[in-house]
Design a protein around this motif. Structure first.
Motif, PDB file in Angstrom:
ATOM      1  N   TYR A 288       0.852  -1.195   0.000  1.00  0.00           N
ATOM      2  CA  TYR A 288       0.000   0.000   0.000  1.00  0.00           C
ATOM      3  C   TYR A 288       0.882   1.238   0.000  1.00  0.00           C
ATOM      4  O   TYR A 288       1.817   1.359   0.803  1.00  0.00           O
ATOM      5  CB  TYR A 288      -0.910   0.028   1.234  1.00  0.00           C
ATOM      6  N   ARG A 290       0.647   5.713  -0.822  1.00  0.00           N
ATOM      7  CA  ARG A 290      -0.322   6.801  -0.981  1.00  0.00           C
ATOM      8  C   ARG A 290       0.372   8.133  -1.188  1.00  0.00           C
ATOM      9  O   ARG A 290       1.531   8.337  -0.815  1.00  0.00           O
ATOM     10  CB  ARG A 290      -1.221   6.894   0.242  1.00  0.00           C
ATOM     11  N   GLY A 295      -4.616   6.686  -2.769  1.00  0.00           N
ATOM     12  CA  GLY A 295      -4.019   5.481  -2.199  1.00  0.00           C
ATOM     13  C   GLY A 295      -3.970   4.387  -3.247  1.00  0.00           C
ATOM     14  O   GLY A 295      -4.832   4.305  -4.123  1.00  0.00           O
ATOM     15  N   ALA A 321      -7.004   0.393   3.410  1.00  0.00           N
ATOM     16  CA  ALA A 321      -6.919   1.497   2.446  1.00  0.00           C
ATOM     17  C   ALA A 321      -8.199   2.307   2.408  1.00  0.00           C
ATOM     18  O   ALA A 321      -8.172   3.538   2.300  1.00  0.00           O
ATOM     19  CB  ALA A 321      -6.593   0.950   1.061  1.00  0.00           C
ATOM     20  N   LEU A 329      -9.009   5.543  -4.457  1.00  0.00           N
ATOM     21  CA  LEU A 329      -8.278   4.308  -4.188  1.00  0.00           C
ATOM     22  C   LEU A 329      -8.042   3.584  -5.510  1.00  0.00           C
ATOM     23  O   LEU A 329      -8.994   3.287  -6.239  1.00  0.00           O
ATOM     24  CB  LEU A 329      -9.069   3.402  -3.239  1.00  0.00           C
ATOM     25  N   GLN A 376     -14.572   6.689  -0.860  1.00  0.00           N
ATOM     26  CA  GLN A 376     -13.632   7.102  -1.897  1.00  0.00           C
ATOM     27  C   GLN A 376     -14.158   6.622  -3.247  1.00  0.00           C
ATOM     28  O   GLN A 376     -14.991   5.711  -3.322  1.00  0.00           O
ATOM     29  CB  GLN A 376     -12.253   6.473  -1.666  1.00  0.00           C
ATOM     30  N   VAL A 378     -13.161   4.475  -6.485  1.00  0.00           N
ATOM     31  CA  VAL A 378     -12.241   3.351  -6.667  1.00  0.00           C
ATOM     32  C   VAL A 378     -11.947   3.169  -8.151  1.00  0.00           C
ATOM     33  O   VAL A 378     -12.854   3.172  -8.987  1.00  0.00           O
ATOM     34  CB  VAL A 378     -12.829   2.052  -6.079  1.00  0.00           C
TER      35      VAL A 378
END
Length: 557
Positions: A288, A290, A295, A321, A329, A376, A378
């Motif tokens: 992960y 960001r 992210g 996340a 994301l 978020q 995606v």
């Protein structure tokens, strides 16, 4: 033009060739080269103007190439000959390689040349399967289109193979033998990587590890530890760290050297031998990263197969996340985006049906994390091929971005499964109920351009894999900074709530799993036999009806 693709399997390269030719307007049919008789029967039924062999291990029957223009796509530069071309190129550290289209004649790989492409090889030894599915496939697809165009030109004559010509620089190489693939852990890491990767995905490097005779796959550089070569120094996420002559190497997958053994995560193969081996960082299938507003969850699972354990770890990473304060994301797959559940791990389990059930439930949780995220926007970054549940997993995002060469197989039929991964929600949502049933029923591959036309993808991006990933990140940053971001997110939340009010995700999941339980535990559609054939690489007995259009036409005459 009527074209017959003659191949050993309908693999990724053959699928790309099939898609390219059909998109160019040609009438294309496929025949698997299961026997000389079948090959001859196929041309008699298809009556092709041209036969192209994008991936063929078998020798073309003399009667076939004498009566039909038959073009072989060989994974080597002009003049290269032999069945182990890519293996030798990687092992010998070639700086440049190529693909050649040549006409079939009696002597293997010695026919007149219709065209060729060359490309540089990286300093870091590539995995054979990566090279084949990447630069080789790209060049081969270009050549297939070129061959079809030249076949329609009555003035075209292929160039005879002439080693005096400067572009003809290859040579006849013998098939690679078992002792060519033997590795010693006392060798430098570089030599071990090159030997293993020249045999990956098949047949693997040969070695002894933990007192077991094994085939080695999926290797990466490790740190200099100073330990005795061949000793297992650490483990992590299914991989093991092995000391080499000058440093160490991470080994992701192994296969025991015995009849019927299956390629598996290294830690599964070694089992109790790792009882005293500790964990160590430095290797991870999931990461992960960001920026302030974006992210990125990246995952790279070998051959795109996702085991129960891998799915659980990916679901946990996505949950983490989603809880962050980023606005977008990105869910980014690896060399293969995803091919769904891990058939090898399932087949090797003590109770395969139970393992399959746990696996499908675990991957469903990954899909739910993607679909249900309302904090978020995606974006899925699909830079490699995807199949079955791996396609459906990617469709759960708000935006789906594909790299231009990507091939999608949005169906489960060939494995004898109804499918899950919330596909009964995500697929019709994007393409409509009628198209969803057609895609899953026809069980045919879809190219990136067609995927965008159908609504399976939002954007198709060109360029190298690295350029593609940069473009995806740029897209995500622009999306996060868009003045309409708040409205887009609010609209997403509203749509998700409305969909859930009509029918919650749990209902889709329950209905799918009810069907899957019959497939997995009652074997109503042949999942067991299809899985075993796939895992053990059993040669097919014939060509699937939906690919062999020439046989379908003959049956209606």
């Amino acid at each position: 033009m009527r074209i017959l693709l003659l191949c050993s399997s309908f693999n990724g390269l053959t699928q790309r060739a099939w898609l390219e030719l059909r998109r160019a307007g040609h009438d294309v049919s496929v025949e698997l080269a299961v026997s000389e008789q079948v090959m001859l029967e196929a041309v008699a039924l298809a009556k092709p103007d041209l036969v192209i062999c994008p991936f063929l291990k078998e020798k073309v029957p003399t009667r076939l190439w004498q009566n039909h223009r038959t073009i072989i796509i060989h994974p080597g530069p002009p003049g290269d000959r032999g069945p182990s071309s890519l293996d030798w190129a990687i092992l010998d550290g070639e700086r440049e390689w190529g693909v050649t289209a040549l006409q079939a004649v009696e002597e293997m790989d010695a026919g007149p040349i219709w065209g060729y492409r060359t490309f540089p090889l990286p300093d870091e030894p590539p995995r054979k399967s990566s090279l084949y599915n990447g630069a080789v496939a790209d060049a081969a697809v270009e050549l297939v289109a070129e061959v079809a165009a030249k076949a329609g030109d009555p003035g075209f004559t292929p160039a005879p193979l002439d080693y005096r010509r400067p572009e003809v620089r290859g040579r006849l190489r013998r098939p690679m033998r078992g002792d060519d693939r033997e590795l010693s852990w006392e060798e430098p890491t570089e030599a071990i990587l090159r030997r293993v990767r020249a045999a990956d995905g098949a047949p693997g490097g040969r070695a002894a590890l933990g007192g077991l005779a094994v085939r080695v796959f999926d290797t990466y550089r490790g740190p200099a530890l100073g330990g005795e070569p061949g000793v297992i120094a650490a483990r992590r996420e299914g991989a093991v760290l092995v000391n080499t002559g000058d440093a160490s190497v991470w080994v992701g997958h192994l296969r025991l050297e015995r009849q019927g053994a299956v390629k598996l995560p290294a830690a599964m193969v070694l089992g109790d031998l790792l009882a005293e081996v500790g964990e160590r960082s430095g290797y991870s299938e999931i990461t992960y990263d960001r920026s302030e507003s974006v992210g990125v969850v990246s995952f790279d699972f070998y051959n795109g197969a996702m085991s129960t354990d891998q799915c659980r770890r990916l679901a946990a990473a996505l949950k983490y996340a989603v809880a962050q304060d980023t606005r977008v994301l990105v869910v980014r797959g690896g060399e293969a985006f995803s091919n769904g559940i891990h058939l090898n791990v399932i087949e090797a389990a003590r109770h395969p049906e139970l393992e399959a059930w746990m696996n499908i439930n675990a991957i469903n949780q990954v899909c739910r994390e993607i679909v249900a995220c309302t904090s978020q926007l995606v974006v899925t970054s699909v830079g490699g091929n995807a199949g079955a549940g791996g396609v459906m997993m990617g469709l759960g995002a708000d935006r789906v971005l594909l790299r231009e060469p990507v091939v999608l197989n949005p169906h489960y039929r060939t494995m004898g499964l109804f499918g899950s991964e919330l596909w009964t929600y995500t697929l019709p949502r994007r393409v409509g109920a009628e198209a969803a049933m057609r895609l899953t029923g026809e069980a045919l591959p879809i190219g990136a351009a067609e995927a965008a036309e159908l609504g399976l993808a939002d954007h198709v991006l060109s360029g190298s894999r690295l350029e593609f990933e940069r473009q995806v990140l740029d897209y995500a940053e622009r999306l996060a900074a868009d003045g309409e971001y708040g409205r887009l997110l609010a609209a997403k939340v509203e749509a998700r709530e409305a969909d859930d009010a009509r029918k919650p995700l749990s209902a889709y999941r329950a209905e799918e799993l009810a069907e899957m339980s019959r497939d997995m535990f009652e074997d109503r559609s042949g999942f067991r036999a299809a899985r075993q054939a796939f895992v053990h690489k059993r040669k097919p007995s014939g060509t699937p009806e939906h690919l062999a259009a020439h046989r379908d036409m003959a049956s209606h005459m």
